[in-house]
Design a protein around this motif. Structure first.
Motif, PDB file in Angstrom:
ATOM      1  N   PHE A 126       1.018  -0.777   0.237  1.00  0.00           N
ATOM      2  CA  PHE A 126       0.002  -0.248   0.046  1.00  0.00           C
ATOM      3  C   PHE A 126       0.753   1.097  -0.017  1.00  0.00           C
ATOM      4  O   PHE A 126       1.838   1.475   0.807  1.00  0.00           O
ATOM      5  N   GLY A 127       0.331   2.411  -0.872  1.00  0.00           N
ATOM      6  CA  GLY A 127       0.971   3.427  -0.809  1.00  0.00           C
ATOM      7  C   GLY A 127       0.126   4.466  -1.676  1.00  0.00           C
ATOM      8  O   GLY A 127      -0.638   4.594  -2.044  1.00  0.00           O
ATOM      9  N   ARG A 128       0.198   5.784  -0.525  1.00  0.00           N
ATOM     10  CA  ARG A 128      -1.113   6.937  -0.900  1.00  0.00           C
ATOM     11  C   ARG A 128      -0.975   6.610  -2.159  1.00  0.00           C
ATOM     12  O   ARG A 128      -1.565   7.281  -3.039  1.00  0.00           O
ATOM     13  N   ASP A 129       0.753   7.295  -2.694  1.00  0.00           N
ATOM     14  CA  ASP A 129       1.126   8.339  -4.885  1.00  0.00           C
ATOM     15  C   ASP A 129       1.148   6.659  -5.569  1.00  0.00           C
ATOM     16  O   ASP A 129       1.019   7.152  -6.881  1.00  0.00           O
ATOM     17  N   GLY A 159       4.976   3.369   0.410  1.00  0.00           N
ATOM     18  CA  GLY A 159       4.635   3.121   1.234  1.00  0.00           C
ATOM     19  C   GLY A 159       4.707   1.906   2.224  1.00  0.00           C
ATOM     20  O   GLY A 159       6.007   1.953   2.464  1.00  0.00           O
ATOM     21  N   GLU A 175      -5.522   5.302   7.279  1.00  0.00           N
ATOM     22  CA  GLU A 175      -5.141   6.887   6.809  1.00  0.00           C
ATOM     23  C   GLU A 175      -4.456   7.550   8.280  1.00  0.00           C
ATOM     24  O   GLU A 175      -5.310   7.458   9.224  1.00  0.00           O
ATOM     25  N   ASN A 205       1.641   5.990   7.669  1.00  0.00           N
ATOM     26  CA  ASN A 205       0.730   5.460   7.582  1.00  0.00           C
ATOM     27  C   ASN A 205       0.914   4.236   9.014  1.00  0.00           C
ATOM     28  O   ASN A 205       1.722   3.474   8.940  1.00  0.00           O
ATOM     29  N   HIS A 247      -5.645  -1.095   5.373  1.00  0.00           N
ATOM     30  CA  HIS A 247      -4.361   0.689   6.136  1.00  0.00           C
ATOM     31  C   HIS A 247      -5.738   1.402   7.112  1.00  0.00           C
ATOM     32  O   HIS A 247      -6.603   1.430   6.755  1.00  0.00           O
ATOM     33  N   ALA A 301       2.142  11.987   5.607  1.00  0.00           N
ATOM     34  CA  ALA A 301       2.267  10.516   4.641  1.00  0.00           C
ATOM     35  C   ALA A 301       2.693   9.217   5.045  1.00  0.00           C
ATOM     36  O   ALA A 301       2.930   8.445   4.708  1.00  0.00           O
TER      37      ALA A 301
END
Length: 343
Positions: free
Chosen positions: A159-162, A166, A182, A189, A180, A187
């Motif tokens: 998982f990665g926000r961008d 991540g 948030e 998590n 996940h 940035a």
């Protein structure tokens, strides 16, 4: 005091000051960083204060002075803090067929921005994990652009926000659910995976709390002005970490499975944040580690900021910090575990 030389009177004065500061530090894990942001930074000095108290104890003991009782009492009352700082012997229980291993490692984006002057970091980390063969691997500061692959693991959650950076969890056992948490305005998590092992389901959390953004070589360029900036930055980060820990605590409270929590807390084992995240779980280092358990590559300070916490229904049989594997600003930590049968 009258029988002390002038030098010993000065030494005893400093001993008293140290005692007061140490007792204040003992209280800090129970004081929220949001209320006392500047004081919270003081917890980083705990290992040094414990060492100084021990040296004072030896100083008076060698002279057979009763003043040794002061530091002796401080160390005795803080025995739980001592065990978080240093373990004199490790536990290495016999390996059994149902044991499994878990590794946690902040890989620093696989050296994406060339912090370390080498081009083979991703490959070296891949080779290291292949050699150690952990059953579950939790990677913080994971980057897809690092081009690292772990084909030995059939199951994974990344998982990665961008979409690029991540965290990742790799497992030899099936992952039946994942998700996940948030953190607002950050940035950082937490990710989790529910892993099926035999008849049991185990929830593994991998966390990366707010960074204090201090590089390992900070001592080489620090001055008075920068130290004030660093102090302010750390206190603000610790306040953010408190909020993140509270969000995590609420999430884990709804979990019905046995749990393992691991990752980079960016804080010491003497902090409010550590105490909040750990809760009633076991610290694998305290259960089976040895030495200082240093997990952050800072030259002059044995920083342990990467942790593995386990449910009370999980046996901790071995714990290792690979503090000679310098391929990130963190060192990998690994533990061997077994699930207890339900009573």
């Amino acid at each position: 005091m009258k029988k002390l030389s002038w030098f010993n009177k000065v030494m005893f004065f400093f001993n008293i000051v140290l005692t007061v500061l140490t007792f204040i530090a003992y209280l800090l894990p129970f004081m929220a960083p949001k209320l006392f942001p500047f004081l919270s930074v003081f917890t980083l000095m705990m290992p040094l204060m414990l060492v100084l108290n021990f040296l004072f104890f030896l100083y008076w003991l060698l002279q057979t002075k009763r003043q040794m009782l002061l530091s002796g009492l401080v160390l005795l009352l803080g025995i739980t803090f001592v065990s978080k700082c240093y373990k004199f012997s490790s536990t290495n229980m016999p390996e059994e067929k149902d044991d499994f291993t878990l590794m946690s490692y902040n890989v620093r984006l696989f050296n994406l921005y060339d912090w370390i002057p080498r081009k083979d970091i991703a490959g070296t980390i891949m080779g290291f994990i292949k050699e150690k063969k952990p059953d579950i691997v939790c990677l913080q500061e994971y980057s897809k652009r690092g081009k690292a692959s772990f084909p030995a693991y059939r199951h994974k959650f990344v998982f990665g926000r961008d979409g690029e950076t991540g965290q990742a969890i790799y497992s030899r056992f099936p992952i039946i659910d994942s998700g996940h948490i948030e953190f607002p305005g950050s940035a950082n998590n937490v990710i989790f995976a529910d892993i099926k092992k035999g008849k049991d389901t185990l929830r593994v959390y991998s966390m990366h709390l707010q960074s204090i953004k201090i590089s390992p070589d900070i001592h080489e360029k620090i001055n008075e002005e920068k130290s004030k900036v660093i102090f302010k930055r750390m206190s603000e980060a610790f306040a953010k970490q408190q909020h993140q820990a509270e969000l995590f605590e609420k999430h884990k409270g709804s979990c019905r499975y046995k749990m393992v929590i691991c990752g980079d807390l960016n804080n010491s084992a003497f902090s409010y944040v550590y105490r909040s995240v750990k809760g009633k779980m076991k610290d694998a280092f305290e259960e089976a580690g040895s030495g200082f358990g240093k997990s952050y590559n800072y030259k002059y300070y044995p920083a342990r900021i990467d942790y593995i916490f386990t449910d009370k229904m999980i046996n901790v049989k071995q714990y290792t910090t690979f503090d000679t594997f310098v391929n990130s600003d963190h060192f990998p930590v690994m533990t061997r575990l077994s699930l207890k049968e339900e009573e």
